[in-house]
Design a protein around this motif. Structure first.
Motif, PDB file in Angstrom:
ATOM      1  N   THR A  43       1.137  -0.987  -0.003  1.00 54.51           N
ATOM      2  CA  THR A  43      -0.302  -0.187  -0.288  1.00 54.51           C
ATOM      3  C   THR A  43       0.658   1.236   0.208  1.00 54.51           C
ATOM      4  O   THR A  43       1.435   1.284   0.683  1.00 54.51           O
ATOM      5  CB  THR A  43      -1.098  -0.039   0.599  1.00 54.51           C
ATOM      6  OG1 THR A  43      -2.017  -1.498   1.337  1.00 54.51           O
ATOM      7  CG2 THR A  43      -2.094   1.229   1.284  1.00 54.51           C
ATOM      8  N   HIS A  44       0.654   2.107  -0.537  1.00 58.27           N
ATOM      9  CA  HIS A  44       1.070   3.685  -1.282  1.00 58.27           C
ATOM     10  C   HIS A  44       0.529   4.069   0.236  1.00 58.27           C
ATOM     11  O   HIS A  44      -0.937   4.945  -0.059  1.00 58.27           O
ATOM     12  CB  HIS A  44       1.449   4.215  -2.343  1.00 58.27           C
ATOM     13  CG  HIS A  44       2.156   5.640  -2.288  1.00 58.27           C
ATOM     14  ND1 HIS A  44       3.103   5.257  -1.680  1.00 58.27           N
ATOM     15  CD2 HIS A  44       1.252   6.984  -2.575  1.00 58.27           C
ATOM     16  CE1 HIS A  44       3.068   6.697  -2.218  1.00 58.27           C
ATOM     17  NE2 HIS A  44       2.304   7.381  -2.480  1.00 58.27           N
ATOM     18  N   ALA A  45       1.267   4.855   1.140  1.00 58.08           N
ATOM     19  CA  ALA A  45       0.338   5.950   2.257  1.00 58.08           C
ATOM     20  C   ALA A  45       0.913   6.770   1.528  1.00 58.08           C
ATOM     21  O   ALA A  45       2.008   7.635   1.530  1.00 58.08           O
ATOM     22  CB  ALA A  45       0.544   5.531   3.439  1.00 58.08           C
ATOM     23  N   ARG A  46      -0.549   8.315   2.456  1.00 53.88           N
ATOM     24  CA  ARG A  46       0.180   9.598   2.216  1.00 53.88           C
ATOM     25  C   ARG A  46      -0.801  10.256   3.246  1.00 53.88           C
ATOM     26  O   ARG A  46      -1.679  10.315   3.816  1.00 53.88           O
ATOM     27  CB  ARG A  46      -0.642  10.406   1.012  1.00 53.88           C
ATOM     28  CG  ARG A  46       0.114   9.590  -0.190  1.00 53.88           C
ATOM     29  CD  ARG A  46      -0.797  10.512  -1.278  1.00 53.88           C
ATOM     30  NE  ARG A  46      -0.845  11.445  -1.542  1.00 53.88           N
ATOM     31  CZ  ARG A  46       0.478  12.691  -2.001  1.00 53.88           C
ATOM     32  NH1 ARG A  46       1.597  12.265  -2.052  1.00 53.88           N
ATOM     33  NH2 ARG A  46       0.307  14.004  -1.598  1.00 53.88           N
ATOM     34  N   ILE A  47       0.040  10.885   4.051  1.00 53.41           N
ATOM     35  CA  ILE A  47      -0.221  11.420   5.571  1.00 53.41           C
ATOM     36  C   ILE A  47       0.101  12.962   5.316  1.00 53.41           C
ATOM     37  O   ILE A  47       1.057  13.184   5.560  1.00 53.41           O
ATOM     38  CB  ILE A  47       0.985  10.593   6.515  1.00 53.41           C
ATOM     39  CG1 ILE A  47       0.699   9.317   6.257  1.00 53.41           C
ATOM     40  CG2 ILE A  47       0.462  11.547   7.782  1.00 53.41           C
ATOM     41  CD1 ILE A  47       1.827   8.456   5.879  1.00 53.41           C
ATOM     42  N   SER A  48      -1.105  13.644   5.549  1.00 57.43           N
ATOM     43  CA  SER A  48      -0.574  15.164   5.980  1.00 57.43           C
ATOM     44  C   SER A  48      -0.183  15.064   7.037  1.00 57.43           C
ATOM     45  O   SER A  48      -0.693  14.590   8.631  1.00 57.43           O
ATOM     46  CB  SER A  48      -1.992  15.966   5.904  1.00 57.43           C
ATOM     47  OG  SER A  48      -3.001  15.032   6.602  1.00 57.43           O
ATOM     48  N   ALA A  49       0.750  16.225   6.839  1.00 59.06           N
ATOM     49  CA  ALA A  49       1.403  16.638   8.320  1.00 59.06           C
ATOM     50  C   ALA A  49       2.173  17.687   8.132  1.00 59.06           C
ATOM     51  O   ALA A  49       3.074  18.099   7.936  1.00 59.06           O
ATOM     52  CB  ALA A  49       2.226  15.504   8.641  1.00 59.06           C
ATOM     53  N   ARG A  50       1.455  18.515   8.952  1.00 55.27           N
ATOM     54  CA  ARG A  50       1.199  19.881   9.270  1.00 55.27           C
ATOM     55  C   ARG A  50       1.863  20.453  10.802  1.00 55.27           C
ATOM     56  O   ARG A  50       0.999  20.144  11.276  1.00 55.27           O
ATOM     57  CB  ARG A  50      -0.434  21.230   9.062  1.00 55.27           C
ATOM     58  CG  ARG A  50      -0.671  20.354   8.155  1.00 55.27           C
ATOM     59  CD  ARG A  50      -1.903  21.061   8.356  1.00 55.27           C
ATOM     60  NE  ARG A  50      -2.674  20.489   6.662  1.00 55.27           N
ATOM     61  CZ  ARG A  50      -3.070  21.204   5.142  1.00 55.27           C
ATOM     62  NH1 ARG A  50      -2.536  21.729   5.452  1.00 55.27           N
ATOM     63  NH2 ARG A  50      -3.443  20.417   4.296  1.00 55.27           N
ATOM     64  N   SER A  51       3.093  20.882  10.771  1.00 57.27           N
ATOM     65  CA  SER A  51       3.659  20.779  12.035  1.00 57.27           C
ATOM     66  C   SER A  51       5.001  21.709  11.436  1.00 57.27           C
ATOM     67  O   SER A  51       5.705  21.415  10.784  1.00 57.27           O
ATOM     68  CB  SER A  51       3.197  19.508  12.638  1.00 57.27           C
ATOM     69  OG  SER A  51       4.558  19.586  13.765  1.00 57.27           O
ATOM     70  N   ASP A  52       6.077  21.992  12.445  1.00 52.85           N
ATOM     71  CA  ASP A  52       6.859  22.697  12.411  1.00 52.85           C
ATOM     72  C   ASP A  52       8.568  21.091  11.759  1.00 52.85           C
ATOM     73  O   ASP A  52       7.707  19.833  12.252  1.00 52.85           O
ATOM     74  CB  ASP A  52       7.340  22.829  13.520  1.00 52.85           C
ATOM     75  CG  ASP A  52       7.945  22.173  14.704  1.00 52.85           C
ATOM     76  OD1 ASP A  52       8.586  21.413  14.746  1.00 52.85           O
ATOM     77  OD2 ASP A  52       6.719  22.240  15.726  1.00 52.85           O
ATOM     78  N   ALA A  53       9.594  21.112  11.798  1.00 57.36           N
ATOM     79  CA  ALA A  53      10.533  20.593  11.166  1.00 57.36           C
ATOM     80  C   ALA A  53      10.637  19.891  12.060  1.00 57.36           C
ATOM     81  O   ALA A  53      10.929  18.534  12.335  1.00 57.36           O
ATOM     82  CB  ALA A  53      12.072  21.297  10.737  1.00 57.36           C
ATOM     83  N   ASN A  54      10.968  19.888  13.300  1.00 56.23           N
ATOM     84  CA  ASN A  54      11.129  19.209  14.240  1.00 56.23           C
ATOM     85  C   ASN A  54      10.126  18.259  14.426  1.00 56.23           C
ATOM     86  O   ASN A  54      10.834  16.963  15.090  1.00 56.23           O
ATOM     87  CB  ASN A  54      11.592  19.774  16.002  1.00 56.23           C
ATOM     88  CG  ASN A  54      12.553  20.177  15.630  1.00 56.23           C
ATOM     89  OD1 ASN A  54      13.431  20.614  15.213  1.00 56.23           O
ATOM     90  ND2 ASN A  54      12.966  21.268  16.203  1.00 56.23           N
ATOM     91  N   ARG A  55       9.100  17.965  14.760  1.00 58.40           N
ATOM     92  CA  ARG A  55       7.698  17.150  14.522  1.00 58.40           C
ATOM     93  C   ARG A  55       8.060  16.370  13.344  1.00 58.40           C
ATOM     94  O   ARG A  55       7.866  15.146  13.695  1.00 58.40           O
ATOM     95  CB  ARG A  55       6.615  18.051  15.478  1.00 58.40           C
ATOM     96  CG  ARG A  55       5.850  16.829  15.318  1.00 58.40           C
ATOM     97  CD  ARG A  55       5.413  16.718  16.887  1.00 58.40           C
ATOM     98  NE  ARG A  55       3.810  15.975  16.793  1.00 58.40           N
ATOM     99  CZ  ARG A  55       4.004  14.981  18.056  1.00 58.40           C
ATOM    100  NH1 ARG A  55       4.554  14.441  18.391  1.00 58.40           N
ATOM    101  NH2 ARG A  55       3.135  14.384  18.398  1.00 58.40           N
ATOM    102  N   LEU A  56       8.192  16.890  12.213  1.00 55.12           N
ATOM    103  CA  LEU A  56       8.469  16.630  11.336  1.00 55.12           C
ATOM    104  C   LEU A  56       9.485  14.892  11.218  1.00 55.12           C
ATOM    105  O   LEU A  56       9.446  13.993  11.158  1.00 55.12           O
ATOM    106  CB  LEU A  56       8.702  16.906  10.122  1.00 55.12           C
ATOM    107  CG  LEU A  56       7.060  18.155   9.807  1.00 55.12           C
ATOM    108  CD1 LEU A  56       7.135  18.624   8.558  1.00 55.12           C
ATOM    109  CD2 LEU A  56       6.000  17.093   9.762  1.00 55.12           C
ATOM    110  N   ALA A  57      10.504  15.611  11.506  1.00 55.77           N
ATOM    111  CA  ALA A  57      11.663  14.696  12.272  1.00 55.77           C
ATOM    112  C   ALA A  57      11.507  13.864  13.033  1.00 55.77           C
ATOM    113  O   ALA A  57      12.136  12.377  12.980  1.00 55.77           O
ATOM    114  CB  ALA A  57      13.149  15.986  12.578  1.00 55.77           C
ATOM    115  N   SER A  58      10.855  13.691  13.943  1.00 56.29           N
ATOM    116  CA  SER A  58      10.309  12.848  14.664  1.00 56.29           C
ATOM    117  C   SER A  58       9.551  11.940  14.462  1.00 56.29           C
ATOM    118  O   SER A  58       9.848  10.447  14.914  1.00 56.29           O
ATOM    119  CB  SER A  58       9.972  13.761  16.596  1.00 56.29           C
ATOM    120  OG  SER A  58      10.573  14.028  17.049  1.00 56.29           O
TER     121      SER A  58
END
Length: 131
Positions: free
Chosen positions: A93-108
């Motif tokens: 499955t190819h998953a697409r996840i919307s992620a509206r956050s700052d770079a540190n949260r995205l990195a985590s």
């Protein structure tokens, strides 16, 4: 950016945050991160990857990995699974996840995804392969 790999949790999260920031500043089409090798207990022969573009993560998952991804996303309230595409000719499955956050949260999230979804231990080496 001057470095493109990291092998400890702190270094990886910093690398990912720096890569996300560079991606945003350059207005590049996407950012791609891969681990240096397969985990020792991997069933698959393909090295997983995670892409990020604008405010969306994209990744391919087996059924078991998808279950783990859904669990992980539930721990990030600002993230949502936007689409799951399972073409007949694909084995996952190819998953697409919307992620509206700052770079540190995205990195985590990215670091946790490699460990919890794909089964890497906390000493794996990650590479930023495209910005």
């Amino acid at each position: 950016m001057t470095r493109f790999d990291a092998a400890t949790p702190t270094e990886r999260r910093k690398l990912f945050a720096d890569a996300i920031t560079a991606h945003r500043k350059r207005n590049s089409p996407f950012l791609t991160v891969e681990p240096g090798e397969l985990p020792s207990d991997a069933d698959e022969e393909l090295i997983p990857w995670i892409q990020f573009t604008e405010k969306t993560f994209a990744m391919d998952c087996t059924d078991a990995e998808l279950d783990r991804l859904k669990s992980l996303v539930s721990e990030f309230p600002e993230f949502r699974i936007e689409s799951l595409d399972s073409p007949d000719e694909a084995e996952g499955t190819h998953a697409r996840i919307s992620a509206r956050s700052d770079a540190n949260r995205l990195a985590s999230f990215m670091d946790a995804a490699f460990q919890r979804v794909y089964g890497y231990d906390d000493t794996f080496t990650a590479w930023v392969v495209a910005i």
